[in-house]
Design an enzyme around this catalytic site. Structure first.
Site, short mmCIF file in Angstrom:
data_model
loop_
_atom_site.label_atom_id
_atom_site.label_comp_id
_atom_site.label_asym_id
_atom_site.label_seq_id
_atom_site.Cartn_x
_atom_site.Cartn_y
_atom_site.Cartn_z
N SER A 9 1.07 -1.49 0.37
CA SER A 9 0.13 0.36 0.05
C SER A 9 0.77 1.21 0.34
O SER A 9 1.74 0.89 0.28
CB SER A 9 -0.82 0.34 1.07
OG SER A 9 -1.63 1.45 1.40
N HIS A 10 0.42 2.52 -0.05
CA HIS A 10 0.75 4.11 -0.84
C HIS A 10 1.30 4.20 1.06
O HIS A 10 1.92 5.07 0.89
CB HIS A 10 0.19 4.56 -1.26
CG HIS A 10 1.21 4.12 -2.74
ND1 HIS A 10 -0.26 3.60 -3.56
CD2 HIS A 10 1.14 4.84 -3.47
CE1 HIS A 10 0.00 3.49 -5.02
NE2 HIS A 10 0.90 5.10 -5.08
N SER A 11 0.12 3.58 1.69
CA SER A 11 0.40 3.98 3.03
C SER A 11 0.90 2.88 4.34
O SER A 11 0.13 1.60 4.15
CB SER A 11 -1.35 4.31 3.76
OG SER A 11 -1.64 4.28 5.14
N ASP A 67 -2.57 -1.36 -3.38
CA ASP A 67 -3.62 -1.03 -4.23
C ASP A 67 -4.30 0.39 -4.53
O ASP A 67 -5.69 0.47 -4.61
CB ASP A 67 -4.05 0.03 -2.47
CG ASP A 67 -2.55 1.40 -1.76
OD1 ASP A 67 -1.65 1.02 -2.35
OD2 ASP A 67 -2.43 1.96 -1.01
N SER A 70 -0.06 2.67 -8.98
CA SER A 70 2.27 2.72 -9.55
C SER A 70 2.49 2.06 -8.06
O SER A 70 3.57 1.28 -8.03
CB SER A 70 2.29 4.05 -8.62
OG SER A 70 1.54 4.40 -7.77
#
Length: 254
Positions: A9-11, A67, A70
């Site tokens: 995930s980006h987070s 997610d 990218s």
């Protein structure tokens, strides 16, 4: 076969929270979070993904869930740096990251191989009703009709047996019980239900959806006091129904 799951995930909070949630329902499945950038920001990390795959090296296969678009690009880059054997063990799912991870983890917990885990994750892209029909078949029309027309029996808890072939692939069984646990058929009980159903060869449905599909069962949103109708067809149909009836009556240990 052991299937590990990598959540990208980006987070970091989303990745770690998703893994924590999945572990509540699939405690024995290797799960690794790879979220955020190396400096703690929002984004994805080639190093974290590579290390995550390495942490899952003991698994026979690895399923990756991402997610955003990218994230897939970063995963692809990481895969390009693996040797052929390691790359061949990694399978990337396009399922929604949270729902897909939970469904995949439960499938892995029940002993599913990489294909089964990927198929379970894919059900997250469908509605609850579609998920019941998108995975394994539930019951044929003849069996479903027999279940709905069966007279009420005298078994405790409202269990309703269905007349049918006693043995073999055409054996049928059915029962209706009431949910007694306070929270109803929410995520953890639903996962326990799926794991119990998956141990049986019989095709099993609960209130018309596939009892071996976590997301289909969760989509029913059955509260305490709701009626749960379990239908099964197959060589161990009676045992499957009896096992699931006992699980529901126990309140799933809550």
């Amino acid at each position: 076969m052991t299937v590990g799951i990598l959540v990208v995930s980006h987070s970091a909070a989303i990745a770690e929270g998703t893994v924590a949630l999945a572990r509540q329902m699939a405690a024995d499945v290797p799960l690794v979070a790879a979220g955020g950038t190396d400096d703690g920001g929002i984004g994805t990390s080639f190093e974290a993904i590579t290390e995550g795959i390495g942490e899952l090296a003991g698994a026979d296969a690895v399923v990756v869930l991402c997610d955003l678009g990218s994230a897939y690009l970063t995963v692809d880059t990481a895969l390009d740096f693996l040797d052929d054997d390691a790359r061949g063990r990694v399978h990337v799912s396009s399922a929604p990251v949270v729902e897909g991870t939970i469904a995949a983890a439960v499938a892995a917990q029940t002993g599913g191989d990489a294909d089964a885990v990927l198929a379970a994750a894919a059900t997250a892209a469908t509605s609850g009703a579609d998920a019941g029909s998108a995975s394994s078949p539930v019951l044929g029309d003849q069996t479903a009709e027999a279940a709905s027309d069966a007279p009420a029996g005298d078994r405790p808890g409202g269990a309703v047996p269905v007349d049918g072939t006693a043995d073999g692939d055409d054996a049928v069984a059915s029962a209706t019980v009431e949910l007694v646990n306070e929270s109803g058929l929410h995520a953890r009980p639903a996962a326990e239900f799926v794991k119990a159903a998956a141990k049986h060869e019989a095709r099993v449905s609960v209130n018309g959806v596939d009892a071996k599909s976590l997301l289909a069962i969760m989509a029913l949103a059955l509260p305490k006091g709701a009626s749960v109708t379990i239908d099964a067809t197959g060589p161990d149909a009676r045992d499957a129904v009896d096992t699931l009836v006992s699980l529901v009556r126990s309140g799933f240990g809550e």
